[in-house]
Motif scaffolding. Structure first.
Motif, PDB file in Angstrom:
ATOM      1  N   LYS A   6       0.829  -1.201   0.000  1.00  0.00           N
ATOM      2  CA  LYS A   6       0.000   0.000   0.000  1.00  0.00           C
ATOM      3  C   LYS A   6       0.869   1.261   0.000  1.00  0.00           C
ATOM      4  N   ILE A  52       2.061   1.780  -3.517  1.00  0.00           N
ATOM      5  CA  ILE A  52       1.007   2.331  -4.369  1.00  0.00           C
ATOM      6  C   ILE A  52       0.837   3.830  -4.087  1.00  0.00           C
ATOM      7  N   HIS A  68      -0.375   5.073 -11.650  1.00  0.00           N
ATOM      8  CA  HIS A  68      -0.713   5.896 -10.491  1.00  0.00           C
ATOM      9  C   HIS A  68      -0.312   7.358 -10.693  1.00  0.00           C
ATOM     10  N   GLU A  74      -2.646  -5.522  -5.825  1.00  0.00           N
ATOM     11  CA  GLU A  74      -3.339  -4.240  -5.750  1.00  0.00           C
ATOM     12  C   GLU A  74      -2.594  -3.174  -6.550  1.00  0.00           C
ATOM     13  N   GLU A 100      -4.318  -3.694  -9.734  1.00  0.00           N
ATOM     14  CA  GLU A 100      -5.779  -3.726  -9.612  1.00  0.00           C
ATOM     15  C   GLU A 100      -6.343  -2.352  -9.269  1.00  0.00           C
ATOM     16  N   SER A 101      -5.517  -1.548  -8.617  1.00  0.00           N
ATOM     17  CA  SER A 101      -6.007  -0.230  -8.218  1.00  0.00           C
ATOM     18  C   SER A 101      -5.926   0.800  -9.350  1.00  0.00           C
ATOM     19  N   ARG A 126      -3.976   0.095 -17.295  1.00  0.00           N
ATOM     20  CA  ARG A 126      -3.508  -1.011 -16.458  1.00  0.00           C
ATOM     21  C   ARG A 126      -2.864  -2.103 -17.324  1.00  0.00           C
TER      22      ARG A 126
END
Lengths: 417, 417
Positions: free
Chosen positions: B126, B129, B283, B371, B374-375, B382
């Motif tokens: 996390k 990300i 991101h 993730e 996936e995020s 993606r």
């Protein structure tokens, strides 16, 4: 009868024991008249009694809690009999024609009752020294090796059964440690146990201890031996662990069995044949120059490997839907399966050459030597044979990955002067 | 209190359990006022309760007899909690700064009580990300990896202790089989569990299933995973198994632990950092193009490996008289020891690249995704990130033996367009 604790056998105890043990007495049809019992163990590791009656026979092998070697006595767990019995049964089920049947096992007594390999069975090593050809040897040994290794590997088994079996044989660690010491360690350092044909090979032994490239490769082989649980291997498959007649080939003494690298078994057998080859010049005399016999040994090495290759791949083809290693949904297309098999066999040849070479070296400068050389009375002649064997062993060990097939290995052996 | 059989926990049962368990209640100083209990497990494998009192805290993790994955429920032994507790204690003893302390283990209940990693600890994935830099991450992870792998290998241990530990962890076979399936099998065949960013990656997924060279290499890695008991590995060391703050790095969740190849852990960590790298473009936004952060990830990959290399070799130098792998009498001369270490580290880099790449591939076309990708809401964007990650993964897997050092790996990553 069950003894509540371990007792070393003698003839009297043994007769009592047999009479009270149905799985043994039934082999004699409960007829104990004219029973002859002969202890034939060399006394280094085990008692071996041959029991022959008028209507049946068997062998009793009892592990002793030590091994004797050049006068020294090393403590050694007699639990090895348990692993030997396990391996005899497992390998015997897979290759019944080439493994003596187990009639009885007693863990407390470390005692195995098994088929008596009657005359004219002799130890293969002795046959090789005598210059006897065994026309079925390569066929039989390739069969035994291919079947025992294939069916105990992940090519046939799932990982659940594999890990369970691996865990069980981890218990045979003391015997593995003995191999680690005498094969992978002692020859490469100063050790009170090492000996060689001195003074002829003094500088050869020293050269081995100081050969960094060799020691680098030996470390890789030792790590494979200690870490890679590829299949249930015999663990000591030299020519002294095989009994033969013209028509029969029987593998005995798997007390070193554990889950290890396949190449260790193949290498042990081929390496000891190479030793036998180089010993022949020491056995030649005016009646027999042994030249034809040397050619037979080389053919046997080549045939053993080639037949093994063919049979192993045939087992793989037949069982390509078994085993967790190569799932059919991924590998079952003809091009890929062939590619995978070729790579597997080539890697296995390289492992086998490495392990075989390590086994050769240890038999010349380590603790336990082979009768092939020891029976050459003339030390200078013996040293010459041993030096040539050492030379090819070092080459095979260091350059094993360069060999594309067994034919190249045979050529290399022939080129040693 | 000891329950005589397994019961899934709920809050009420848990409080009862804590009060009756001295090793837990003592962590709260037997003060149960103002106790807060929060279940935070994602419910896929385990219950995880955070228990915080006014004078202490801990986490309770209970393994459930199944795992849930994309809606499917697979039965899975809760005995994995036993191996997780074993590994936490073993690795915790070796790297106490980076493994949470275990306060309590109950095999019947498949329950571990351990240190609560209080805020601001978050899952590393996390943080990656979110674009957060962790300046000590490479230093900490290299320390954890070097120490846990070195001290549980034959570089430090003798083969007796090693085989005993190997046998014990053979019991964790169900978790190993899950890895075999999801890492080494499913991505390379049609499987109901596989999914990917469709339709963008349809042909990429198909290309992987039909890449014979890739499947040949995957087979070799799978065989290493199943057969080579090199060290006690974490077994699932991705960036979701690491909790971090600016100053702290804690490795959790070693329920997949067993004796396997060292490269599997190193590869898992580095491979997931590479995934994080390729996810950054997804991101990026107008405030932050993530370019500097991508550089930080690459530096972290390079530093983790280089620091690992240095620390591992330093441990080896310090402990060169320990362990059965390289006996000092054979290997303890400066030239040879260096040669041996260089070879070991290079082989390990190649293993790590292979395993890392396999872990990357499975996270893009297999059952369980990350993730990091996936995020990224925009499927086309993606898919672009994922395709670049797949490209480098295939290269690393197939050509891993050509990389001489980590710097070349970084260059290769940078060259992917």
């Amino acid at each position: 009868m069950a003894f509540s604790e371990f007792r070393p056998l003698d003839e009297k105890v043994l007769i009592e024991y047999i009479k009270a043990t149905p799985s043994l007495s039934s082999q004699l049809n409960n007829n104990f008249d004219n029973l002859t019992i002969k202890e034939v163990g060399d006394g280094n590791l085990n008692f071996v009694f041959i029991v022959v009656g008028s209507t049946g026979s068997f062998v009793i092998k009892q592990a002793l809690p030590y091994i004797r070697c050049i006068g020294e006595s090393w403590p050694m767990t007699k639990e090895r009999a348990y692993f030997e019995a396990l391996a005899l049964r497992e390998h015997g089920g897979l290759s019944p024609d080439h493994v003596p049947e187990v009639y009885h096992f007693d863990r407390t007594m470390s005692l195995i009752g098994m088929r008596y390999l009657e005359p004219p069975h002799i130890i293969l090593r002795k046959g090789l020294i005598a210059g006897i050809e065994y026309p079925l040897l390569a066929d039989h040994m390739s069969d035994y090796i291919a079947r025992t290794l294939f069916f105990t590997s992940l090519l046939y088994r799932n990982t659940t059964d594999h890990k369970r079996a691996v865990a069980e044989f981890c218990g045979n660690v003391e015997l593995c440690r003995l191999t680690e010491q005498v094969v992978f360690s002692d020859p490469y350092k100063i050790s009170q146990y090492n000996h060689w044909t001195s003074p002829y090979l003094d500088s050869d032994a020293e050269a081995i201890r100081e050969d960094n490239a060799l020691k680098l490769e030996v470390a890789e082989l030792k790590s494979l031996f200690c870490e890679r649980a590829q299949a249930l291997i015999h663990g000591d498959l030299h020519t002294g662990s095989v009994m033969v007649t013209h028509d029969s080939t029987q593998v005995i003494d798997p007390e070193f069995a554990f889950y290890g690298p396949m190449g260790f078994d193949i290498g042990a057998f081929l390496g000891n044949l190479i030793l036998a080859f180089f010993a022949q010049d020491g056995h030649a005399d005016e009646q027999n120059d042994r030249k034809a016999y040397k050619d037979w040994i080389l053919r046997t090495i080549e045939n053993t490997w080639n037949l093994f290759d063919r049979k192993f791949v045939a087992l793989w083809d037949t069982n390509k839907d078994s085993g967790d290693a190569y799932l059919p949904a991924i590998y079952n297309n003809p091009g890929l399966l062939q590619l995978v098999q070729k790579k597997f066999i080539k890697d296995l040849l390289h492992d086998s050459l490495g392990f075989g070479a390590a086994k050769m070296i240890r038999r010349i400068v380590g603790v336990a030597h082979v009768e092939d050389f020891e029976s050459i009375a003339d030390a200078s002649k013996r040293a010459g044979c041993e030096r040539r064997a050492l030379e090819i062993a070092k080459l095979l060990l260091k350059e094993r990955r360069k060999f594309q097939g067994i034919a190249e290995v045979i050529l290399a052996i022939q080129q040693v002067q």
